[in-house]
Each structure stands twice: as C-alpha cells, then as structure tokens.
Design a protein around this motif. Structure first.
Motif, short mmCIF file in Angstrom:
data_model
loop_
_atom_site.label_atom_id
_atom_site.label_comp_id
_atom_site.label_asym_id
_atom_site.label_seq_id
_atom_site.Cartn_x
_atom_site.Cartn_y
_atom_site.Cartn_z
N THR A 23 0.84 -1.19 0.00
CA THR A 23 0.00 0.00 0.00
C THR A 23 0.88 1.24 0.00
O THR A 23 2.07 1.16 0.31
CB THR A 23 -0.91 0.02 1.24
N LEU A 26 2.07 5.73 4.83
CA LEU A 26 2.03 7.07 5.39
C LEU A 26 2.58 8.11 4.41
O LEU A 26 2.02 9.19 4.27
CB LEU A 26 2.83 7.12 6.70
N PHE A 29 -0.02 9.00 1.84
CA PHE A 29 -1.06 9.85 2.42
C PHE A 29 -0.57 11.28 2.60
O PHE A 29 -1.28 12.23 2.29
CB PHE A 29 -1.52 9.29 3.77
N PHE A 32 -0.39 13.04 -0.78
CA PHE A 32 -1.75 13.34 -1.24
C PHE A 32 -2.35 14.50 -0.45
O PHE A 32 -2.98 15.39 -1.02
CB PHE A 32 -2.64 12.10 -1.10
N ALA A 33 -2.14 14.53 0.87
CA ALA A 33 -2.68 15.60 1.70
C ALA A 33 -2.03 16.94 1.35
O ALA A 33 -2.72 17.97 1.30
CB ALA A 33 -2.46 15.26 3.18
#
Length: 70
Positions: A23, A26, A29, A32-33
């Motif tokens: 996946t 962190l 993520f 993307f954030a």
C-alpha cells in the motif's frame, strides 16, 4: 541465476514483499494531503482574485449589413 547486487541493505527486504499487498502507506497519504491542501489554497486565492474583477461587457456594435426583406 538470480543474484542481485543490492546498492542498499534494505533492498533485499523489498523482494520478500508481495507486490499485490503493498500500500502507499504514510508517505503516500502525506503527499496526497499536501497536494490537496495546495489545491485548496490555489482555489481560494483564485476565487479572491476573481471577486476583484469589475467587468462590464460592452454592447455589440450595430451591424452595417441591411436586414433581409420579406
């Protein structure tokens, strides 16, 4: 012959991972954030700039072509 010369000691550990179960984790993520927050800031700034514009459209000039007769 599957002898790999790993430039880093953690690379052989990555060969043990199942590529179908990996996946983004962190780091994915966080990236993307950051992109999402940057896009939100750009949209907010663009909305502010568009509200500053005072634009009144000029009427179209009259055409010199005569109107068709019935």
């Amino acid at each position: 012959m599957t002898d790999y010369h790993a430039p880093h000691p953690l690379v052989p550990l990555a060969q043990d991972l199942d590529p179908n179960k990996v996946t983004p984790g962190l780091l994915g993520f966080v990236v993307f954030a950051v992109i999402a927050v940057g896009l939100w800031a750009l949209m907010k700034n663009m909305n502010k700039q568009m509200k500053k514009i005072d634009f009144e459209e000029q009427p179209a000039p009259e055409s010199k072509v005569p109107a068709p007769r019935d």
